[in-house]
Design an enzyme around this catalytic site. Structure first.
Site, PDB file in Angstrom:
ATOM      1  N   ASP A 157       0.443  -1.143  -0.383  1.00 43.80           N
ATOM      2  CA  ASP A 157      -0.543  -0.252  -0.401  1.00 43.80           C
ATOM      3  C   ASP A 157       1.146   1.185   0.163  1.00 43.80           C
ATOM      4  O   ASP A 157       0.217   2.042  -0.307  1.00 43.80           O
ATOM      5  CB  ASP A 157      -0.964  -0.316   1.157  1.00 43.80           C
ATOM      6  CG  ASP A 157      -0.294  -0.055   2.959  1.00 43.80           C
ATOM      7  OD1 ASP A 157       0.403  -0.272   2.581  1.00 43.80           O
ATOM      8  OD2 ASP A 157      -1.191   0.025   3.873  1.00 43.80           O
ATOM      9  N   CYS A 159      15.484  -4.591  12.945  1.00 42.93           N
ATOM     10  CA  CYS A 159      14.265  -3.071  12.072  1.00 42.93           C
ATOM     11  C   CYS A 159      14.493  -3.772  10.853  1.00 42.93           C
ATOM     12  O   CYS A 159      13.960  -3.197  10.029  1.00 42.93           O
ATOM     13  CB  CYS A 159      15.940  -2.013  11.997  1.00 42.93           C
ATOM     14  SG  CYS A 159      16.458  -1.685  11.414  1.00 42.93           S
TER      15      CYS A 159
END
Length: 334
Positions: free
Chosen positions: A237, A286
């Site tokens: 998205d 991360c």
């Protein structure tokens, strides 16, 4: 989205073999479709599902158009509803206004109360921008005081025509300070009663669970596809760009879409990170961050450091030792 596209989306997906079937209804604003759209969704899912299938529905909404009827339907089918709440009224209303410029906070909280009365599972989705990034404790305390004990914090990272961050975006230092502020409120007082998605994910990871649900922390992209109103399919998205379109579900099957060279190339980009990342002690946590956050050239190159990198390092330095203890089952009060 027309009924034809909706039926094709649901029936073709439920015909694939999955451990469970996850639908995320977003927009724009998905509640503009009204309760009849979601009744059609659940009817099609019921009609098309094979025996024993597990179907999970989630909605992301600004919360202003939630009716009792809609809330009751979501409750019946166990939807998880993420509502955008950026903090107390003055902070939230700084940016979140309707087309006439009217503040939305009152309507959002009314929508949350309707969800609560109906028994709908909900979580607060906080967009961290320049409006609230300096007030982490105030935002966190407000959510907790209003019973919003499942929280997700999303950094606002957008670029202007010059390639620089726009004024309402957050920079690395501010993002790091915000996370540290929220963490200092959450730990140790609320570790057993408030779920902060980032913290939960890191506790699980540090405790040896290799399954990751937050895509920005994963080593590669992929796993979720976006289907637009006309059936066009994109890999993310954040990545709804014509040059990344995988195809259209009215013309192609999921196997063909997921097997396209364009999709494989997209998924591989995240692993092509800046050389400094390879030497970083926090890389495994991360995942070198979302490709979108790797500077203004993210569309053409993935080898930049995240614009939030220094903030992540500040947060990890503070939080990882404590999260490690939680992951290993050690009490924060020991």
């Amino acid at each position: 989205m027309t009924d034809d596209v909706l039926e094709r989306l649901i029936s073709s997906y439920l015909a694939t073999s999955q451990p469970y079937y996850g639908f995320g209804w977003q927009g724009g604003e998905p509640t503009l479709m009204g309760v009849e759209f979601f009744r059609t969704v659940t009817r099609l899912q019921t009609d098309c599902a094979r025996a024993g299938s597990m179907i999970v529905n989630a909605v992301q909404t600004n919360g202003t158009l939630i009716t009792d009827e809609l809330a009751e339907h979501w409750a019946e089918y166990r939807f998880l509803v993420g509502v955008s709440v950026d903090g107390p009224r003055p902070i939230h209303d700084h940016y979140r206004r309707d087309a006439q410029g009217r503040a939305s906070h009152r309507s959002v909280m009314a929508g949350i109360n309707r969800l609560r009365r109906a028994g709908v599972r909900q979580n607060a989705m906080v967009l961290v921008s320049d409006a609230n990034v300096r007030h982490p404790m105030k935002v966190y305390d407000y959510l907790v005081e209003h019973g919003l004990d499942c929280q997700q914090y999303i950094p606002c990272v957008e670029y202007g025509p010059s390639g620089d961050l726009v004024p309402y975006a957050v920079n690395a230092d501010a993002w790091g300070d915000f996370l540290c502020g929220v963490f200092s409120r959450w730990y140790p007082r609320d570790v057993n009663r408030v779920s902060v998605r980032l913290f939960d994910e890191l506790v699980a990871r540090l405790g040896g669970n290799t399954e990751r649900t937050q895509c920005t922390l994963q080593p590669t992209c992929g796993g979720s596809l976006v289907v637009e109103h006309n059936g066009d399919v994109f890999p993310c998205d954040f990545q709804v760009a014509r040059e990344l379109q995988l195809g259209n579900i009215m013309e192609q099957g999921w196997e063909e879409l997921l097997g396209s060279p364009r999709y494989f190339a997209f998924c591989a980009r995240k692993g092509k990170f800046h050389p400094d990342c390879a030497a970083c002690e926090f890389l495994d946590l991360c995942g070198a961050d979302c490709v979108k956050y790797r500077g203004s050239q993210w569309k053409s190159s993935s080898t930049h450091r995240s614009v939030l990198c220094d903030g992540w390092r500040k947060f990890f330095t503070l939080a990882v030792p404590r999260l490690q203890e939680l992951g290993e089952g050690r009490s924060p009060w020991a």
